[in-house]
Enzyme design. Structure first.
Site, PDB file in Angstrom:
ATOM      1  N   ASN A  78    -116.819  64.708  25.845  1.00 43.87           N
ATOM      2  CA  ASN A  78    -117.026  64.519  27.284  1.00 43.87           C
ATOM      3  C   ASN A  78    -118.317  63.786  27.616  1.00 43.87           C
ATOM      4  OD1 ASN A  78    -115.931  67.682  26.890  1.00 43.87           O
ATOM      5  ND2 ASN A  78    -114.601  66.256  27.953  1.00 43.87           N
ATOM      6  N   ILE A 119    -121.732  61.733  31.472  1.00 44.28           N
ATOM      7  CA  ILE A 119    -121.101  63.030  31.266  1.00 44.28           C
ATOM      8  C   ILE A 119    -119.848  63.125  32.127  1.00 44.28           C
ATOM      9  CG2 ILE A 119    -121.444  65.533  31.443  1.00 44.28           C
ATOM     10  CD1 ILE A 119    -124.543  64.776  31.550  1.00 44.28           C
ATOM     11  N   CYS A 120    -118.751  63.537  31.515  1.00 42.14           N
ATOM     12  CA  CYS A 120    -117.530  63.764  32.267  1.00 42.14           C
ATOM     13  C   CYS A 120    -117.488  65.256  32.609  1.00 42.14           C
ATOM     14  CB  CYS A 120    -116.320  63.388  31.420  1.00 42.14           C
ATOM     15  SG  CYS A 120    -114.775  63.706  32.258  1.00 42.14           S
ATOM     16  N   LEU A 121    -117.799  65.558  33.854  1.00 40.45           N
ATOM     17  CA  LEU A 121    -117.877  66.957  34.279  1.00 40.45           C
ATOM     18  C   LEU A 121    -117.465  67.002  35.737  1.00 40.45           C
ATOM     19  CD1 LEU A 121    -118.813  69.781  33.327  1.00 40.45           C
ATOM     20  CD2 LEU A 121    -121.090  69.209  34.149  1.00 40.45           C
ATOM     21  N   LYS A 128    -118.595  65.074  39.734  1.00 41.95           N
ATOM     22  CA  LYS A 128    -117.711  64.085  40.358  1.00 41.95           C
ATOM     23  C   LYS A 128    -116.990  64.702  41.547  1.00 41.95           C
ATOM     24  CE  LYS A 128    -117.284  61.228  36.266  1.00 41.95           C
ATOM     25  NZ  LYS A 128    -117.849  62.078  35.208  1.00 41.95           N
TER      26      LYS A 128
END
Length: 152
Positions: A79, A86-88, A92
């Site tokens: 992630n 950061i994919c969180l 978002k």
């Protein structure tokens, strides 16, 4: 120095006076919207014993929009991409002004403890995590050893 919203001042004071275990966030002297962040890898995770440096920036429209956070320490994680993005969800579409800097940092620390290869940002890492988890974890451990040890 530009005047900061009370909210940012309060959050910053709380981060200093009541720090989150395993996390430090220190504002830059010359720009109090920029923070140098250090997050300890959660125990029992491949990132255990590592200290990861991040930068956190509070945009002008914070808290109406999420802080910008990025890993500066290289990390092998499905992630988090090569640029440290950061994919969180809370950074978002699930951001809410009720969240705070500390909530975000705790979420990032939790993400280190529970990588989610089904919502990847680093596709090759996620593929490896799914096809050969043991190898992915070994790589994550070796990167932690290489890039996230204090005193490097």
């Amino acid at each position: 120095m530009s005047s900061l919203p009370k909210r940012i001042i309060k959050e910053t004071e709380r981060l200093v006076s009541d720090p989150v275990p395993g996390i430090s966030a220190i504002p830059h002297d010359d720009n109090l919207r920029y923070f140098d962040v250090a997050i300890q890898g959660p125990s029992g995770s491949p990132y255990e014993d590592g200290t990861f440096k991040l930068e956190l920036y509070l945009p002008d429209d914070y808290p109406m929009c999420a802080p910008k956070v990025r890993f500066l320490t290289k990390i092998y994680h499905p992630n988090i991409d090569k640029l440290g993005r950061i994919c969180l969800d809370v950074l978002k579409n699930n951001w809410s002004p009720a969240l705070q800097i500390r909530t975000i940092l705790l979420s990032i620390q939790a993400l280190l403890g529970a990588p989610n290869p089904d919502d990847p940002l680093a596709n090759e890492v996620a593929e490896e995590w799914k096809s050969n988890e043991a190898l992915a974890i070994a790589t994550a451990k070796s990167w932690t050893e290489q890039f996230a040890k204090e005193g490097d």
